[in-house]
Design an enzyme around this catalytic site. Structure first.
Site, mmCIF file in Angstrom:
data_model
loop_
_atom_site.group_PDB
_atom_site.id
_atom_site.type_symbol
_atom_site.label_atom_id
_atom_site.label_comp_id
_atom_site.label_asym_id
_atom_site.label_seq_id
_atom_site.Cartn_x
_atom_site.Cartn_y
_atom_site.Cartn_z
ATOM 1 N N ASP A 118 10.079 1.742 15.872
ATOM 2 C CA ASP A 118 8.882 2.456 16.320
ATOM 3 C C ASP A 118 9.288 3.868 16.738
ATOM 4 O O ASP A 118 9.813 4.069 17.836
ATOM 5 C CB ASP A 118 8.293 1.656 17.498
ATOM 6 C CG ASP A 118 7.126 2.350 18.169
ATOM 7 O OD1 ASP A 118 6.595 3.328 17.598
ATOM 8 O OD2 ASP A 118 6.746 1.912 19.280
ATOM 9 N N ASN A 129 7.281 6.596 17.201
ATOM 10 C CA ASN A 129 6.379 7.368 18.071
ATOM 11 C C ASN A 129 5.972 6.594 19.321
ATOM 12 O O ASN A 129 5.021 6.948 20.001
ATOM 13 C CB ASN A 129 5.134 7.840 17.293
ATOM 14 C CG ASN A 129 4.329 6.647 16.789
ATOM 15 O OD1 ASN A 129 4.774 5.498 16.906
ATOM 16 N ND2 ASN A 129 3.152 6.903 16.252
ATOM 17 N N ASP A 169 4.454 3.741 20.069
ATOM 18 C CA ASP A 169 3.111 3.191 20.292
ATOM 19 C C ASP A 169 3.119 1.667 20.237
ATOM 20 O O ASP A 169 2.075 1.029 20.240
ATOM 21 C CB ASP A 169 2.108 3.766 19.270
ATOM 22 C CG ASP A 169 2.413 3.308 17.850
ATOM 23 O OD1 ASP A 169 3.470 2.671 17.634
ATOM 24 O OD2 ASP A 169 1.609 3.588 16.944
ATOM 25 N N ASP A 176 7.073 2.005 12.339
ATOM 26 C CA ASP A 176 6.368 2.957 11.472
ATOM 27 C C ASP A 176 7.287 3.527 10.394
ATOM 28 O O ASP A 176 8.490 3.229 10.366
ATOM 29 C CB ASP A 176 5.743 4.071 12.321
ATOM 30 C CG ASP A 176 6.724 4.633 13.327
ATOM 31 O OD1 ASP A 176 7.851 4.929 12.927
ATOM 32 O OD2 ASP A 176 6.371 4.740 14.533
ATOM 33 N N ASP A 183 4.806 -4.132 -1.319
ATOM 34 C CA ASP A 183 4.172 -5.444 -1.410
ATOM 35 C C ASP A 183 2.827 -5.265 -2.117
ATOM 36 O O ASP A 183 2.090 -4.329 -1.819
ATOM 37 C CB ASP A 183 3.932 -5.993 -0.009
ATOM 38 C CG ASP A 183 4.326 -7.435 0.116
ATOM 39 O OD1 ASP A 183 3.743 -8.253 -0.618
ATOM 40 O OD2 ASP A 183 5.191 -7.753 0.944
ATOM 41 N N ASP A 215 2.461 -10.727 -3.964
ATOM 42 C CA ASP A 215 2.083 -11.732 -2.973
ATOM 43 C C ASP A 215 1.211 -12.843 -3.556
ATOM 44 O O ASP A 215 0.303 -12.582 -4.354
ATOM 45 C CB ASP A 215 1.292 -11.017 -1.862
ATOM 46 C CG ASP A 215 0.951 -11.894 -0.690
ATOM 47 O OD1 ASP A 215 1.874 -12.236 0.064
ATOM 48 O OD2 ASP A 215 -0.238 -12.251 -0.519
ATOM 49 N N GLU A 235 5.964 -13.920 -5.736
ATOM 50 C CA GLU A 235 5.986 -14.946 -4.692
ATOM 51 C C GLU A 235 5.286 -16.160 -5.297
ATOM 52 O O GLU A 235 4.077 -16.287 -5.240
ATOM 53 C CB GLU A 235 5.264 -14.481 -3.423
ATOM 54 C CG GLU A 235 5.550 -15.409 -2.261
ATOM 55 C CD GLU A 235 4.465 -15.473 -1.209
ATOM 56 O OE1 GLU A 235 4.758 -15.972 -0.119
ATOM 57 O OE2 GLU A 235 3.310 -15.077 -1.470
ATOM 58 N N HIS A 268 9.623 -12.885 6.132
ATOM 59 C CA HIS A 268 8.729 -12.749 7.276
ATOM 60 C C HIS A 268 7.856 -13.982 7.488
ATOM 61 O O HIS A 268 7.095 -14.021 8.458
ATOM 62 C CB HIS A 268 7.841 -11.514 7.059
ATOM 63 C CG HIS A 268 6.965 -11.680 5.861
ATOM 64 N ND1 HIS A 268 7.461 -11.713 4.581
ATOM 65 C CD2 HIS A 268 5.628 -11.882 5.743
ATOM 66 C CE1 HIS A 268 6.469 -11.915 3.739
ATOM 67 N NE2 HIS A 268 5.346 -12.017 4.417
ATOM 68 N N ASP A 269 7.922 -14.948 6.600
ATOM 69 C CA ASP A 269 7.145 -16.189 6.760
ATOM 70 C C ASP A 269 8.025 -17.367 7.181
ATOM 71 O O ASP A 269 7.521 -18.469 7.395
ATOM 72 C CB ASP A 269 6.477 -16.577 5.428
ATOM 73 C CG ASP A 269 5.441 -15.577 4.975
ATOM 74 O OD1 ASP A 269 4.845 -14.906 5.835
ATOM 75 O OD2 ASP A 269 5.225 -15.460 3.748
HETATM 76 C C1 NOJ Z 1 2.222 -14.647 1.591
HETATM 77 C C2 NOJ Z 1 2.759 -13.656 2.585
HETATM 78 O O1 NOJ Z 1 4.153 -13.674 2.538
HETATM 79 C C3 NOJ Z 1 2.210 -14.050 3.931
HETATM 80 O O2 NOJ Z 1 2.805 -13.344 4.990
HETATM 81 C C4 NOJ Z 1 0.724 -13.844 3.923
HETATM 82 O O3 NOJ Z 1 0.182 -14.312 5.126
HETATM 83 C C5 NOJ Z 1 0.075 -14.617 2.757
HETATM 84 N N1 NOJ Z 1 0.784 -14.496 1.527
HETATM 85 C C6 NOJ Z 1 -1.304 -14.110 2.517
HETATM 86 O O4 NOJ Z 1 -1.250 -12.814 1.989
#
Ligand code: NOJ
Length: 557
Positions: A21, A23, A25, A29, A98, A201, A256, A331-332
């Site tokens: 980050d 700035n 907030d 970013d 993405d 995605d 994905e 990230h999932d």
């Molecule tokens: C897969 C993404 O990796 C995930 O983070 C997202 O919530 C879902 N697709 C919906 O876009």
């Protein structure tokens, strides 16, 4: 596809809200990313994948896009993005964006126009249907929290729209050629902007069965999983072929592809495949019962993990042109150290390096998720209010609806929550671990377990970070490059069942003791190239692999 040169690339995923980050907030970013390009360069990665930075109301942290051609103000501007591209390219780093085209945000002007006026052409950009006898059109479930995938339209009688993720993410109607044209021109606009690649995605969800028929419920609530009717359905290939021909053949792409079966990989990522490579979830999700609810965790053995990895590897190498996108985290996903290293005593630099070698040695391009190179673990939260992720809240609620206590539900969510990997990056030991200058981050810091920081890792030649650097160097610039990048994969089975072992090319082998006990083996070792312990107990007759010891060797045979 563009040339084969992408096979030497090493990817690094940035989750922008949580990276840096600049700035102050509370949100990461683009300028923060720019300031950390030298760090990424030092690590040695070559391709940066940035999770969505488009305009978004952030119900799903940017995977709900309200303007495909604008940057979220929290992250900066198009000019900032241009600067990022320029600076990255000057450093020899490529950028992957993405691409979220299964759905938009419910605040996207197309959806707003569709809601305002039933006769608008945008009505057909989404999937609206009448209900049946006061109920949703069918019993399909959404992926988040497993409630109905249909949301009633406010102010309209008996009308619903489909969302396979949250209700703030209405699905686009890919059957409509006009919608597809809009999507293609948007993608080509980004390619002209300078994007080197796309991570695409939720791509297996584009096609929905057009009968919109209910299916047998798989729970006691009369609801049936959306997946069976909208994930990986016949006809999907027609959309993907067109998407490739119109746009993706111009760049590197990673699909994905959840729910993809092995017999489909040739079509998806073979010689004339839809994508350069695809994420295979089979072994990464080894801890979740296949086809079941998200919270049903399974036990697994090192042998099963090895076999699952081997299945993925050999399937792709048997496909002409087939190539894996290898990952353990994103990230999932929860942190791999907490998931794959069962003995907590080894959820440390030993375990983190063992996992690094496990997947970096595989055939395919490795993907590092931010913080994985520091050996970060899950962050256990004590209150549901400490979470940020929409699906964690949905899953928490859903687990209780299914009869679990709040404590049990919290326990499930802690194990699998997507927030585990989304805590602000730990740069150093100053305020907020150097994430920013002190503003409260949008998501809780991991202050119960301030394990390590990037600056400590950089300073320590034995760190997880430096182990990743060595692995990257071996793939980029070493006498082992050809075998490590292009060599065939072969599972080695003449070892203890706790050892995952495989050969790459003619002379390289990787052995990983996936247990907390020493294991004896007779290994044909000519030279140890990399080791996560200071030494290897090895004689001509016998090798002892210490708990979670992982070695890359030149074989003597
Ligand atoms: C897969 C993404 O990796 C995930 O983070 C997202 O919530 C879902 N697709 C919906 O876009």
């Amino acid at each position: 596809m563009p040339s084969n040169s992408f096979k030497t690339e090493i990817f690094y995923q940035i989750y922008p809200a949580s990276f840096k980050d600049s700035n102050n907030d509370g949100f990461g970013d683009i300028q923060g990313i720019i300031s950390k390009l030298p760090y990424l360069k030092k690590l040695g990665v070559t391709f940066i994948w940035i999770s969505p930075i488009y305009k978004s109301p952030m119900f799903d942290n940017g995977y709900d896009i309200s303007d495909y051609q604008a940057v979220n103000k929290r992250y900066g501007s198009l000019a900032d993005l241009k600067e990022l591209f320029t600076q990255a390219h000057e450093l020899g780093l490529k950028i992957m964006m993405d691409l979220v085209v299964n759905h938009t945000s419910s605040q996207h002007p197309w959806f707003q126009a569709a809601l305002r006026d039933k006769t608008s052409k945008y009505r057909n950009y989404y999937i609206f249907r009448c209900g049946t006898n006061g109920n949703p059109p069918n019993n399909w479930r959404s992926n988040f929290g497993a409630g109905s995938a249909w949301e009633p339209v406010t102010g309209e009688d008996d009308t619903y729209y489909l969302h396979v993720f949250s209700k703030e993410q209405p699905d686009l109607n890919w059957e409509n050629p006009e919608l597809r044209e809009e999507i293609y021109s948007m993608i080509n606009w980004w390619i002209d902007f300078g994007v080197d690649g796309f991570r695409v995605d939720a791509i297996t969800f584009l096609k929905k069965d057009q009968d919109f028929a209910s299916i047998s419920p798989d729970g006691n609530d009369g609801l049936a999983k959306i997946k069976r009717k909208s994930e990986n359905r016949p006809g999907l290939e027609i959309f993907l072929r067109e998407l490739k021909e119109r746009c993706l053949s111009r760049v590197i792409s990673v699909g994905e592809t959840s729910g993809l079966r092995y017999n489909q990989f040739a079509e998806f990522v073979g010689q004339d495949g839809f994508f350069s490579m695809a994420f295979d979830f089979h072994y990464v999700d080894i801890d979740v019962e296949s086809g079941s609810e998200w919270y049903r965790q399974t036990s697994w053995t090192p042998q099963q993990l090895g076999a699952s990895i081997a299945k993925s590897q050999t399937t792709l190498q048997e496909v002409a042109g087939g190539w894996n996108a290898n990952f353990l985290e994103n990230h999932d996903q929860p942190r791999s150290l907490s998931k794959f290293i069962k003995d907590e005593a080894y959820q440390n630099e030993i375990g983190a390096k063992a996992l690094a070698l496990l997947y970096f040695g595989l055939r395919g391009c490795p993907f590092i998720y931010q913080g994985q190179e520091l050996g970060l673990k899950n962050f256990k939260r004590t209150e549901i209010t400490d979470f940020n992720d929409i699906s964690s809240f949905d899953n928490y609620r859903r687990a209780q609806e299914e009869g679990f206590t709040p404590a049990e539900a919290l326990n499930f969510v802690n194990k699998r929550s997507r927030d585990n990997g989304r805590v602000p990056f730990q740069w150093n030991n100053t305020t907020n671990f150097g994430f920013n200058a002190g503003h409260e981050p949008y998501i809780k810091l991991n202050n119960t377990c301030p394990s390590t920081t990037a600056s400590e890792e950089l300073a320590n030649s034995n760190s997880v970070f430096n182990f990743y650097r060595k692995l990257i160097e071996l793939r980029k610039n070493s006498p082992y490059q050809t075998d490590l990048v292009y060599g065939d994969f072969q599972l080695l089975t003449d070892v203890d069942t706790n050892v995952i072992a495989y050969q790459r090319g003619k002379k390289l082998a990787i052995y990983i003791n996936f247990s907390n006990k020493p294991v004896e083996a007779q290994l044909p070792i000519a030279k140890v190239i990399l080791n996560n312990y200071p030494e290897l107990d090895n004689t001509d007759q016998n090798t002892i692999l210490q708990p979670y010891q992982a070695i890359l060797v030149e074989r003597s045979l």
